[in-house]
Design a protein around this motif. Sequence first.
Motif, short mmCIF file in Angstrom:
data_model
loop_
_atom_site.label_atom_id
_atom_site.label_comp_id
_atom_site.label_asym_id
_atom_site.label_seq_id
_atom_site.Cartn_x
_atom_site.Cartn_y
_atom_site.Cartn_z
N VAL A 72 33.28 28.33 25.13
CA VAL A 72 34.54 28.45 24.81
C VAL A 72 35.08 29.25 25.61
O VAL A 72 34.80 30.51 25.49
CB VAL A 72 34.87 28.70 23.29
CG1 VAL A 72 36.24 29.14 23.05
CG2 VAL A 72 34.47 27.17 22.31
N HIS A 73 36.23 28.98 26.66
CA HIS A 73 36.66 29.80 27.49
C HIS A 73 38.12 30.12 27.15
O HIS A 73 38.98 28.98 27.16
CB HIS A 73 36.67 29.42 29.10
CG HIS A 73 35.20 29.18 29.51
ND1 HIS A 73 34.19 28.50 29.18
CD2 HIS A 73 34.70 29.82 30.82
CE1 HIS A 73 32.87 28.60 29.69
NE2 HIS A 73 33.44 29.41 30.61
N VAL A 74 38.55 31.22 27.28
CA VAL A 74 39.71 31.70 27.14
C VAL A 74 40.23 32.66 28.41
O VAL A 74 39.52 33.57 28.61
CB VAL A 74 40.13 32.60 25.95
CG1 VAL A 74 41.78 32.80 25.82
CG2 VAL A 74 40.00 31.58 24.75
N ALA A 75 41.32 32.40 29.08
CA ALA A 75 41.85 33.18 30.14
C ALA A 75 43.22 33.86 29.86
O ALA A 75 44.12 33.03 29.63
CB ALA A 75 41.96 32.42 31.37
N GLY A 80 48.89 36.18 39.13
CA GLY A 80 48.05 35.60 39.97
C GLY A 80 47.32 34.27 39.67
O GLY A 80 46.64 33.66 40.13
N GLY A 81 47.57 33.99 38.30
CA GLY A 81 47.04 32.82 37.72
C GLY A 81 45.56 32.98 37.57
O GLY A 81 44.86 33.95 37.63
N LYS A 85 43.30 38.36 39.36
CA LYS A 85 42.58 39.14 38.47
C LYS A 85 43.12 38.71 37.06
O LYS A 85 44.39 38.23 36.63
CB LYS A 85 43.28 40.57 38.49
CG LYS A 85 42.64 41.48 37.07
CD LYS A 85 42.96 42.92 37.26
CE LYS A 85 42.44 43.64 35.87
NZ LYS A 85 42.91 45.04 36.03
N LEU A 86 42.37 38.49 35.93
CA LEU A 86 42.40 37.83 34.76
C LEU A 86 41.53 38.40 33.90
O LEU A 86 40.59 39.02 34.16
CB LEU A 86 42.59 36.50 34.56
CG LEU A 86 41.49 35.63 35.13
CD1 LEU A 86 40.27 35.56 34.36
CD2 LEU A 86 41.83 34.21 35.40
N LEU A 157 46.04 44.86 32.89
CA LEU A 157 46.93 43.72 33.45
C LEU A 157 47.90 43.34 32.53
O LEU A 157 47.93 43.32 31.50
CB LEU A 157 45.87 42.57 33.61
CG LEU A 157 46.56 41.20 34.06
CD1 LEU A 157 47.19 41.18 35.71
CD2 LEU A 157 45.45 40.20 33.96
N ARG A 158 49.04 43.07 33.19
CA ARG A 158 50.34 42.56 32.39
C ARG A 158 50.13 40.90 32.14
O ARG A 158 50.01 40.20 33.13
CB ARG A 158 51.66 42.49 33.16
CG ARG A 158 52.86 42.27 32.22
CD ARG A 158 54.19 42.45 32.92
NE ARG A 158 55.27 41.82 32.01
CZ ARG A 158 56.62 41.83 32.42
NH1 ARG A 158 56.82 42.40 33.56
NH2 ARG A 158 57.38 41.41 31.53
N VAL A 159 49.75 40.56 30.90
CA VAL A 159 49.20 39.15 30.72
C VAL A 159 50.72 38.45 30.49
O VAL A 159 51.36 38.69 29.76
CB VAL A 159 48.41 39.06 29.41
CG1 VAL A 159 48.26 37.59 29.19
CG2 VAL A 159 47.21 40.05 29.51
#
Length: 329
Positions: A72-75, A80-81, A85-86, A157-159
């Motif tokens: 299960v992946h969450v980004a 920069g999408g 950086k994420l 990071l500003r999400v």
Amino acid sequence: MGILRTRLTGCLILVIALWALSDGKSKRGGRLRTINTPKQIPTYLYTKLNRYGYTLNRRKTFEFAAKACNDVHVALMGRGGETGKLYEIVIGGWQNSQSVIRIRKQGPQVDVNRGRYLDCHKYLRFKITWYNGEIKVLRLVYNSWRTFLKWRDPIPLRVKSIGVSGGLWADVTWQAKILGDRFRKIKTPKQIPTYLYTKLKRYGCTLNSRQTFQFAAKACNDVYVALMGRGGETGKLYEILIGGWQNSQSVIRIRKQGPHVEVNRGRYLDCHKYLRFKVTWYNGEIKVLRLVDNSWRTFLKWRDPKPLHVNSIGVSGGLWADVSWIIIK
């Protein structure tokens, strides 16, 4: 190690003073060609939740339920999408044995938790928060939220958006809290990768009437050989995988990534030195042999009741291996 360029019938080859590949004696007989097949590292895409009307506004929390066996992946993405950086959270990766936080897609891990947190058959609830640069991943246990991953980013990071995925290996069904207390069902299918073979005829090497292929390989894992017919990679073929599954298992398959018809569990590769192998396909009997103390020993064997006419050979390191080959004519 001296290298001499020369042209011989059938192949433009490199004749190399190998000292018998490893034991200090010059190799006699046989024509040699070196080939490198780099790993073909796959990637995956995220399903962006803004497609479903989800907007963050000023929220710094994301709550969802997931039903999956693994991966299960969450980004949590910035400007920069997927390529910038994420914060990438993987829950139940590595066959549901490990969960991580990464600071780029498939990037370095900044926190790891070893444990089994997914279930193939039922939804489990999770929550991710990112207040003041502290990323937390929580799971709901007996109506109580328990943190199992946590990391503080010194340069937060500003999400701006969120994406979800099953990565390469998982079908995931999600229930994501989109508006208020309402959950929306989302499905992210596995994105099964594939790999390509390096065809030996590119190097001028042809089979003619031969039914044997001899080579040496230096690799930690995943040495692939394809004996192909008219259909090439997409048709029926004999796929030999030596040292798959982290050099724990070798197989013969009858299609690319197809069903196994023979399996041998053992460690047959070495990261640091060339080891010799031979594949034969006389009268529909496929044999894979390795050279041990100057003697050929069979470790895979299968007879095809409807033999394929092999007219070309391909080699590969698949998705995960850099392989150095010495092709012996």
